[in-house]
Design a protein around this motif. Structure first.
Motif, PDB file in Angstrom:
ATOM      1  N   ILE A   9     -13.979  18.629 -35.683  1.00 19.50           N
ATOM      2  CA  ILE A   9     -12.548  18.943 -35.587  1.00 19.50           C
ATOM      3  C   ILE A   9     -11.893  18.769 -36.941  1.00 19.50           C
ATOM      4  O   ILE A   9     -11.086  19.606 -37.374  1.00 19.50           O
ATOM      5  CB  ILE A   9     -11.882  18.057 -34.512  1.00 19.50           C
ATOM      6  CG1 ILE A   9     -12.377  18.457 -33.130  1.00 19.50           C
ATOM      7  CG2 ILE A   9     -10.366  18.168 -34.588  1.00 19.50           C
ATOM      8  CD1 ILE A   9     -11.937  17.531 -32.017  1.00 19.50           C
ATOM      9  N   HIS A  10     -12.242  17.706 -37.646  1.00 17.85           N
ATOM     10  CA  HIS A  10     -11.680  17.452 -38.973  1.00 17.85           C
ATOM     11  C   HIS A  10     -12.034  18.595 -39.931  1.00 17.85           C
ATOM     12  O   HIS A  10     -11.172  19.096 -40.659  1.00 17.85           O
ATOM     13  CB  HIS A  10     -12.204  16.108 -39.500  1.00 17.85           C
ATOM     14  CG  HIS A  10     -11.693  15.751 -40.842  1.00 17.85           C
ATOM     15  ND1 HIS A  10     -10.381  15.415 -41.066  1.00 17.85           N
ATOM     16  CD2 HIS A  10     -12.322  15.679 -42.050  1.00 17.85           C
ATOM     17  CE1 HIS A  10     -10.210  15.143 -42.340  1.00 17.85           C
ATOM     18  NE2 HIS A  10     -11.384  15.298 -42.963  1.00 17.85           N
ATOM     19  N   ASP A  11     -13.300  19.027 -39.923  1.00 21.79           N
ATOM     20  CA  ASP A  11     -13.728  20.126 -40.796  1.00 21.79           C
ATOM     21  C   ASP A  11     -13.015  21.426 -40.442  1.00 21.79           C
ATOM     22  O   ASP A  11     -12.598  22.174 -41.325  1.00 21.79           O
ATOM     23  CB  ASP A  11     -15.249  20.324 -40.698  1.00 21.79           C
ATOM     24  CG  ASP A  11     -16.021  19.156 -41.285  1.00 21.79           C
ATOM     25  OD1 ASP A  11     -15.422  18.373 -42.068  1.00 21.79           O
ATOM     26  OD2 ASP A  11     -17.215  19.005 -40.938  1.00 21.79           O
ATOM     27  N   ARG A  14      -9.462  21.289 -41.737  1.00 18.38           N
ATOM     28  CA  ARG A  14      -9.439  21.389 -43.204  1.00 18.38           C
ATOM     29  C   ARG A  14      -9.693  22.819 -43.673  1.00 18.38           C
ATOM     30  O   ARG A  14      -9.113  23.258 -44.655  1.00 18.38           O
ATOM     31  CB  ARG A  14     -10.480  20.460 -43.830  1.00 18.38           C
ATOM     32  CG  ARG A  14     -10.126  19.033 -43.756  1.00 18.38           C
ATOM     33  CD  ARG A  14      -9.021  18.736 -44.739  1.00 18.38           C
ATOM     34  NE  ARG A  14      -8.534  17.394 -44.485  1.00 18.38           N
ATOM     35  CZ  ARG A  14      -7.347  16.980 -44.805  1.00 18.38           C
ATOM     36  NH1 ARG A  14      -6.488  17.765 -45.385  1.00 18.38           N
ATOM     37  NH2 ARG A  14      -6.980  15.754 -44.533  1.00 18.38           N
ATOM     38  N   ARG A  15     -10.566  23.547 -42.987  1.00 22.24           N
ATOM     39  CA  ARG A  15     -10.865  24.922 -43.388  1.00 22.24           C
ATOM     40  C   ARG A  15      -9.698  25.856 -43.110  1.00 22.24           C
ATOM     41  O   ARG A  15      -9.404  26.740 -43.902  1.00 22.24           O
ATOM     42  CB  ARG A  15     -12.084  25.440 -42.629  1.00 22.24           C
ATOM     43  CG  ARG A  15     -13.381  25.221 -43.359  1.00 22.24           C
ATOM     44  CD  ARG A  15     -14.501  25.830 -42.602  1.00 22.24           C
ATOM     45  NE  ARG A  15     -14.634  25.032 -41.372  1.00 22.24           N
ATOM     46  CZ  ARG A  15     -15.313  25.362 -40.310  1.00 22.24           C
ATOM     47  NH1 ARG A  15     -15.935  26.502 -40.268  1.00 22.24           N
ATOM     48  NH2 ARG A  15     -15.392  24.582 -39.259  1.00 22.24           N
ATOM     49  N   ASN A  16      -9.023  25.679 -41.975  1.00 23.70           N
ATOM     50  CA  ASN A  16      -8.003  26.639 -41.558  1.00 23.70           C
ATOM     51  C   ASN A  16      -6.590  26.288 -42.014  1.00 23.70           C
ATOM     52  O   ASN A  16      -5.723  27.147 -42.019  1.00 23.70           O
ATOM     53  CB  ASN A  16      -8.021  26.779 -40.035  1.00 23.70           C
ATOM     54  CG  ASN A  16      -9.291  27.431 -39.555  1.00 23.70           C
ATOM     55  OD1 ASN A  16      -9.869  28.247 -40.244  1.00 23.70           O
ATOM     56  ND2 ASN A  16      -9.740  27.048 -38.379  1.00 23.70           N
TER      57      ASN A  16
END
Length: 100
Positions: A9-11, A14-16
């Motif tokens: 969820i964290h990744d 961070r990407r979006n």
């Protein structure tokens, strides 16, 4: 949730979503809308302690234990009733200090 799903969820976030969400003065507007701080009332705690003590005294007045303590103190003695009241008062004092 597990550590793996938390990281996913964290990744994903961070990407979006790069950067912080624009505030546009929202925090300042909320801060201005908050009510003013109340002034401290230094008399309130002693008044509440006095009222509680008087209420406890009136409640315990017909108690035979309190009458025994009064008799012990008036005759200059210190017995089990007096010791019990002293321990009770000490315990309540420590409890109220911890609460305060």
């Amino acid at each position: 949730m597990s550590e793996i799903s938390d990281q996913r969820i964290h990744d994903l976030l961070r990407r979006n979503f790069n950067g912080a969400v624009p505030d546009d003065g929202f925090s300042a507007q909320v801060t201005r809308a908050l009510p003013a701080r109340q002034r401290p009332r230094p008399w309130l705690l002693p008044a509440a302690a006095l009222a509680g003590s008087l209420l406890a005294w009136v409640t315990l007045l017909p108690s035979p234990l309190l009458q025994q303590v009064a008799h012990e103190w008036l005759t200059g003695g210190f017995g089990a009733a007096s010791a019990g009241i002293c321990v009770l008062l000490l315990g309540l004092s420590l409890l109220s200090c911890g609460w305060a």
